[in-house]
Design a protein around this motif. Structure first.
Motif, short mmCIF file in Angstrom:
data_model
loop_
_atom_site.label_atom_id
_atom_site.label_comp_id
_atom_site.label_asym_id
_atom_site.label_seq_id
_atom_site.Cartn_x
_atom_site.Cartn_y
_atom_site.Cartn_z
N ASP A 9 0.83 -1.20 0.00
CA ASP A 9 0.00 0.00 0.00
C ASP A 9 0.87 1.25 0.00
OD1 ASP A 9 0.93 -0.10 2.57
OD2 ASP A 9 -1.03 -0.11 3.54
N ILE A 10 2.13 1.06 -0.35
CA ILE A 10 3.07 2.15 -0.62
C ILE A 10 3.61 1.88 -2.02
CG2 ILE A 10 5.25 3.22 0.04
CD1 ILE A 10 3.12 3.65 2.12
N ALA A 11 3.71 2.90 -2.86
CA ALA A 11 4.20 2.69 -4.22
C ALA A 11 5.52 1.91 -4.19
CB ALA A 11 4.39 4.02 -4.93
N SER A 12 5.64 0.94 -5.08
CA SER A 12 6.75 0.00 -5.03
C SER A 12 8.10 0.68 -5.18
CB SER A 12 6.59 -1.06 -6.12
OG SER A 12 5.33 -1.69 -6.00
N VAL A 13 8.17 1.81 -5.91
CA VAL A 13 9.47 2.48 -6.06
C VAL A 13 9.98 3.00 -4.73
CG1 VAL A 13 9.17 3.13 -8.47
CG2 VAL A 13 8.31 4.64 -6.68
N THR A 14 9.06 3.23 -3.79
CA THR A 14 9.43 3.69 -2.45
C THR A 14 9.54 2.53 -1.48
OG1 THR A 14 8.30 5.78 -2.87
CG2 THR A 14 8.78 5.27 -0.58
N TYR A 15 8.72 1.50 -1.69
CA TYR A 15 8.76 0.35 -0.79
C TYR A 15 9.81 -0.64 -1.29
CZ TYR A 15 6.99 -2.75 2.81
OH TYR A 15 6.88 -3.52 3.94
N SER A 16 11.06 -0.20 -1.25
CA SER A 16 12.20 -1.02 -1.66
C SER A 16 13.46 -0.27 -1.23
CB SER A 16 12.20 -1.24 -3.18
OG SER A 16 12.00 -0.03 -3.88
N TYR A 17 14.58 -0.99 -1.17
CA TYR A 17 15.83 -0.34 -0.79
C TYR A 17 16.21 0.70 -1.83
CZ TYR A 17 16.65 -4.42 2.30
OH TYR A 17 16.56 -5.40 3.25
N SER A 18 16.65 1.88 -1.38
CA SER A 18 17.08 2.91 -2.32
C SER A 18 18.34 2.49 -3.07
CB SER A 18 17.32 4.23 -1.59
OG SER A 18 18.38 4.11 -0.66
N PHE A 19 19.17 1.65 -2.41
CA PHE A 19 20.43 1.23 -3.03
C PHE A 19 20.26 0.00 -3.91
CE2 PHE A 19 20.19 -0.70 1.20
CZ PHE A 19 20.38 -2.04 0.91
N GLU A 20 19.06 -0.56 -3.94
CA GLU A 20 18.82 -1.76 -4.76
C GLU A 20 17.46 -1.60 -5.46
OE1 GLU A 20 19.68 -4.88 -6.80
OE2 GLU A 20 21.10 -4.05 -5.36
N PRO A 21 17.38 -0.67 -6.42
CA PRO A 21 16.10 -0.46 -7.11
C PRO A 21 15.73 -1.65 -7.98
CG PRO A 21 17.85 0.79 -8.18
CD PRO A 21 18.45 0.22 -6.93
N ASN A 22 14.43 -1.85 -8.12
CA ASN A 22 13.92 -2.90 -8.99
C ASN A 22 13.16 -2.23 -10.14
OD1 ASN A 22 12.79 -5.14 -10.20
ND2 ASN A 22 11.19 -5.38 -8.67
N PRO A 23 13.69 -2.26 -11.35
CA PRO A 23 13.02 -1.59 -12.45
C PRO A 23 11.84 -2.37 -13.02
CG PRO A 23 15.01 -2.64 -13.24
CD PRO A 23 14.99 -2.84 -11.75
N ASN A 24 11.59 -3.56 -12.47
CA ASN A 24 10.63 -4.46 -13.11
C ASN A 24 9.31 -4.65 -12.36
OD1 ASN A 24 12.41 -5.15 -15.32
ND2 ASN A 24 13.60 -6.35 -13.84
N TRP A 25 8.96 -3.72 -11.45
CA TRP A 25 7.65 -3.83 -10.81
C TRP A 25 6.56 -3.80 -11.87
CZ3 TRP A 25 8.54 -5.36 -6.19
CH2 TRP A 25 9.54 -4.80 -5.38
#
Length: 491
Positions: free
Chosen positions: A53-69
């Motif tokens: 319930d938080i946008a996935s770009v924010t609900y993830s480590y800043s140092f390990e982004p996931n471009p594939n949500w």
């Protein structure tokens, strides 16, 4: 022989701590996890409709982004896959022992070590103990007369039964928090009849969700700065929601009023029956209890196979639920979306006995729930609890984790510099921090709003909203970088 560090919990908090310590060259780390795989709440929870319930770009480590949500608000299975990706990339699985339940830990002052007891009867020893058992790890069962005598199928949302056949069943759901809001619409699609037993209404605002287009995902992968920009924009919005409307309610209460109006307008557009709207409308201030986002929850109550029951439950019968007014709803399947025993069993999740025989649980319950910088407690040397009072910053747990990683790095660097055997936060520093946090809460919605009846898990058993750290995310990160290192005693 003692390990350097034992971490209890293989969720995102425990993995973040292990990553940070690994960067410092600390390799003798053991991560103990009671479940059969990593991921914490995103491994345990797999109920229909599960999503962040938080946008996935924010609900993830800043140092390990996931471009594939796949979506702006990713489904739970993708968070589980992301956790596995992180563990594999940072070589954490070799540190993990699964199916290991920790029952307690006791400080051995003579050896300057922790003795960690396991349910199997085995004991381990470690110089430093970090608990990362999370806020949502102990499923809560409702205290309702007769629930043990129900003759049908019982499923808790945190222990979902994938084999249960729900098609055409008469299903009753107890619980209308964030989990219920996600789960109810999915159950309504398959149930013969669904009865939703609501004790406390929840504020629900529109969910701006969509599939992330392929070209956007490609751009995120090729140009990571674009995903960082998206993360920044979403973080700013969440920061405003938290700091203005929740933590600075004294000055920003009109923000809460507008948010409540938005939620009511959202409901009015989707629920035409006046009595149903009245039952679904919370009587407490927006922000007292964590609100949620959904476009599917309210329309569910217009379905012919769904009943909203907002009166009190008297007892559970073998084949149904009896209400306080004598009404009986016959059901054959009972779904419990009743959340977690946050304060009863999570603070702490295991028995921790520190210096001079001090029990952490007793200390919190007999005095006040407190932890310096949301990390450390006096009389508990070489111990850090990642889900302590005043630790949770903002709305994305990853903000909390990353600030804690900075805190751990500074403390462990000082341990190495001084060649210290023990480190313990001082009584003075803890008292000053507690005073600062208590003072800040004085201008929050929790003390100035109308929170009576919200049954919010933000409030501890003493009636203080100590789950949240009353600070902006930026402020918490600054504090992690600048807290006086002499607030700790090294020996």
């Amino acid at each position: 022989m003692a390990h350097d560090v034992i971490i209890v919990g293989a969720g995102f908090g425990g993995m973040g701590a292990a990553i940070e310590l690994g960067k410092m060259g600390i390799d003798d780390i053991v991560i103990l996890e009671r479940e059969d795989d990593l991921g914490g709440t995103w491994h345990v929870n797999r109920y229909p409709g599960l999503a962040v319930d938080i946008a996935s770009v924010t609900y993830s480590y800043s140092f390990e982004p996931n471009p594939n949500w796949s979506r702006l608000f990713a489904p739970g299975s993708e968070l589980k896959a992301y956790a596995s990706h992180v563990a594999n990339k940072y070589d954490l699985r070799r540190l993990m022992r699964f199916g290991v339940e920790v029952t307690g830990a006791t400080w051995d002052a003579d050896a300057a070590e922790w003795e960690v007891a396991l349910a199997s009867g085995e004991t381990l020893r470690t110089r430093y103990l970090i608990t990362a058992t999370g806020f949502l790890s102990q499923p809560k069962l409702p205290d309702i007369e007769g629930i043990e005598d129900f003759a049908g199928t019982v499923i808790h949302s945190a222990k979902w039964d994938d084999e249960a056949d729900l098609e055409g069943r008469r299903i009753g759901v107890i619980g209308t928090g964030a989990t219920g809001v996600q789960l109810v619409p999915e159950l309504a699609k398959v149930a013969g009849h669904l009865t939703v037993f609501q004790r406390t209404p929840i504020w629900v605002v529109p969910k701006i969700d969509f599939a992330v287009p392929g070209p956007v995902r490609t751009m995120f992968g090729a140009l990571p700065i674009t995903q960082r920009a998206a993360r920044f924009a979403n973080s700013v919005a969440l920061e405003a929601l938290n700091t203005v409307g929740v933590l600075n309610y004294k000055y920003g209460h009109r923000f809460n009023d507008l948010a409540a109006l938005l939620a009511k307008a959202h409901m009015f557009a989707q629920v035409r029956d006046r009595r149903t709207r009245a039952a679904l409308t919370p009587g407490y201030s927006f922000g007292c209890k964590r609100p949620t986002f959904s476009n599917a929850y309210f329309p569910t109550f217009a379905r012919s196979n769904v009943t909203l029951e907002s009166t009190s439950i008297r007892r559970v019968l073998p084949d149904g639920i009896e209400m306080a007014d004598g009404t009986v709803h016959e059901i054959d399947t009972l779904v419990l979306a009743t959340g977690f025993s946050l304060w009863e069993k999570n603070f702490p999740a295991i028995e921790v006995i520190g210096r001079d025989g001090q029990s952490l649980g007793e200390f919190w319950r007999e005095t006040r729930f407190q932890a310096y910088e949301g990390m450390a407690v006096p009389k508990f040397p070489n111990f850090f609890c990642l889900h302590s009072p005043y630790s949770y910053t903002g709305l994305s747990y990853f903000w909390t984790i990353e600030a804690q990683m900075v805190h751990l790095r500074r403390v462990f660097q000082e341990i190495e510099r001084r060649a210290a055997r023990t480190v313990e936060v001082t009584e003075r520093a803890n008292a000053e921090f507690l005073g600062t946090m208590s003072g800040r809460l004085g201008r929050s919605v929790f003390q100035l709003g109308s929170c009576e009846g919200s049954r919010s898990y933000y409030f501890d058993p003493h009636g203080e909203a100590t789950l949240l750290r009353p600070s902006s995310v930026i402020g918490a990160r600054r504090d992690a970088h600048t807290f006086p290192i002499d607030d700790y005693a090294f020996a």
